[in-house]
Design a protein around this motif. Structure first.
Motif, mmCIF file in Angstrom:
data_model
loop_
_atom_site.group_PDB
_atom_site.id
_atom_site.type_symbol
_atom_site.label_atom_id
_atom_site.label_comp_id
_atom_site.label_asym_id
_atom_site.label_seq_id
_atom_site.Cartn_x
_atom_site.Cartn_y
_atom_site.Cartn_z
ATOM 1 N N ASP A 244 2.196 6.796 3.802
ATOM 2 C CA ASP A 244 2.963 6.737 5.040
ATOM 3 C C ASP A 244 2.294 5.888 6.114
ATOM 4 O OD1 ASP A 244 4.850 8.424 3.945
ATOM 5 O OD2 ASP A 244 3.837 10.226 4.664
ATOM 6 N N THR A 245 1.125 5.355 5.826
ATOM 7 C CA THR A 245 0.407 4.564 6.812
ATOM 8 C C THR A 245 1.129 3.242 7.045
ATOM 9 O OG1 THR A 245 -1.670 5.518 6.050
ATOM 10 C CG2 THR A 245 -1.824 3.545 7.391
ATOM 11 N N GLN B 258 0.839 -1.195 0.000
ATOM 12 C CA GLN B 258 0.000 0.000 0.000
ATOM 13 C C GLN B 258 0.875 1.247 0.000
ATOM 14 O OE1 GLN B 258 -2.727 -0.086 3.286
ATOM 15 N NE2 GLN B 258 -4.066 -1.558 2.294
ATOM 16 N N ARG C 291 -1.168 -2.806 9.268
ATOM 17 C CA ARG C 291 -1.491 -3.600 10.450
ATOM 18 C C ARG C 291 -2.074 -4.914 9.993
ATOM 19 N NH1 ARG C 291 -3.952 -0.440 15.311
ATOM 20 N NH2 ARG C 291 -3.400 -2.454 16.087
#
Length: 79
Positions: free
Chosen positions: A65-66, A62, A69
Motif C-alpha cells: 500500500d506504500t 512495488q 516517491r
C-alpha cells in the motif's frame, strides 16, 4: 541522446508525482544515488535513460500500500 527518452521518463515520473514542475526539477537537478549520482537528464544525454525507466518501473511495481516517491539524493551530512 535517444529521442523521446526524457519524455518517457517524465510520463512515468508523473504517475508517481503529479506536479509537473516537481518532475521537471527532479529530471534536471536531482542526483540519483542508485545511478551513480547522475541526474536523469545527464543519464539521458549519455544514452543511459533506460536505466531511469527501469528504476521508475521498479518503484511503480512495488507491492503493498506504500505510495511510491521519486528517488531523491540523500541530504548533506552534518558535521
Amino acid at each position: 541522446m535517444r529521442q523521446g527518452i526524457v519524455r518517457r521518463v517524465a510520463e512515468m515520473a508523473l504517475r508517481i508525482e503529479p506536479n509537473r514542475t516537481a518532475v521537471l526539477d527532479w529530471i534536471l537537478h536531482t542526483p540519483l544515488p542508485s545511478l551513480g549520482m547522475q541526474t536523469t537528464f545527464e543519464l539521458a544525454c549519455n544514452g543511459e535513460g533506460e536505466r531511469v525507466i527501469a528504476l521508475l518501473n521498479d518503484l511503480l511495481l512495488q507491492p503493498g500500500d506504500t505510495v511510491p516517491r521519486l528517488p531523491q539524493s540523500a541530504p548533506p551530512a552534518l558535521h
